[in-house]
Design a protein around this motif. Structure first.
Motif, short mmCIF file in Angstrom:
data_model
loop_
_atom_site.label_atom_id
_atom_site.label_comp_id
_atom_site.label_asym_id
_atom_site.label_seq_id
_atom_site.Cartn_x
_atom_site.Cartn_y
_atom_site.Cartn_z
N GLN A 1 1.32 10.43 1.87
CA GLN A 1 1.80 9.06 1.65
C GLN A 1 0.96 8.11 2.47
O GLN A 1 0.62 8.40 3.63
CB GLN A 1 3.27 8.97 2.05
N HIS A 2 0.62 6.95 1.89
CA HIS A 2 -0.13 5.92 2.63
C HIS A 2 0.73 5.36 3.74
O HIS A 2 1.93 5.17 3.57
CB HIS A 2 -0.51 4.76 1.71
N VAL A 3 0.11 5.06 4.88
CA VAL A 3 0.76 4.27 5.93
C VAL A 3 0.77 2.84 5.42
O VAL A 3 -0.25 2.35 4.91
CB VAL A 3 0.00 4.39 7.27
N SER A 4 1.88 2.17 5.55
CA SER A 4 2.01 0.81 5.05
C SER A 4 0.95 -0.11 5.65
O SER A 4 0.71 -0.09 6.86
CB SER A 4 3.41 0.28 5.40
N GLY A 5 0.28 -0.88 4.77
CA GLY A 5 -0.70 -1.86 5.23
C GLY A 5 -2.12 -1.37 5.36
O GLY A 5 -2.99 -2.13 5.76
N MET B 1 0.80 -1.21 0.00
CA MET B 1 0.00 0.00 0.00
C MET B 1 0.85 1.27 0.00
O MET B 1 0.42 2.27 -0.50
CB MET B 1 -0.91 0.05 1.23
N ALA B 2 2.03 1.22 0.60
CA ALA B 2 2.85 2.42 0.72
C ALA B 2 3.25 2.98 -0.64
O ALA B 2 3.49 4.16 -0.78
CB ALA B 2 4.09 2.15 1.57
N ASP B 3 3.32 2.09 -1.66
CA ASP B 3 3.72 2.57 -2.97
C ASP B 3 2.54 3.09 -3.78
O ASP B 3 2.73 3.66 -4.85
CB ASP B 3 4.46 1.46 -3.74
N LYS B 4 1.32 2.91 -3.29
CA LYS B 4 0.11 3.37 -3.98
C LYS B 4 -0.05 4.87 -3.76
O LYS B 4 0.06 5.36 -2.64
CB LYS B 4 -1.09 2.61 -3.42
#
Length: 83
Positions: A31-35, A1-4
């Motif tokens: 930026q998205h929080v991972s996960g 998700m972090a790269d989205k």
């Protein structure tokens, strides 16, 4: 998700939350929080160009200050990851 990438709709929801909470300033990055796709890291700068990292939850409708960024802290971008 972090790269989205954060969508335009997501950005508008985040900005609306900041305005509702009374925050003012320039939005430097999202930026998205991972996960997760409902939590974000947002870097915002004020009139004195002081940058602050916030963690935003659209599920909880909350923006929480993480810390003030200085010369020793940087926000990772996709371009930096590529090198």
């Amino acid at each position: 998700m972090a790269d989205k990438e954060v969508t335009q709709i997501g950005m508008m929801k985040i900005i609306g939350l900041f305005r509702k909470e009374g925050f003012k300033g320039e939005y430097d990055s999202f930026q998205h929080v991972s996960g997760t796709d409902r939590e974000f890291f947002v870097v915002m700068s004020n009139e004195q160009e002081i940058k602050t990292l916030f963690r935003v939850s659209l599920t909880l409708n909350a923006a929480e200050c993480q810390y003030v960024l200085d010369d020793k802290h940087t926000f990772v971008t996709e371009d930096a990851d590529a090198s």
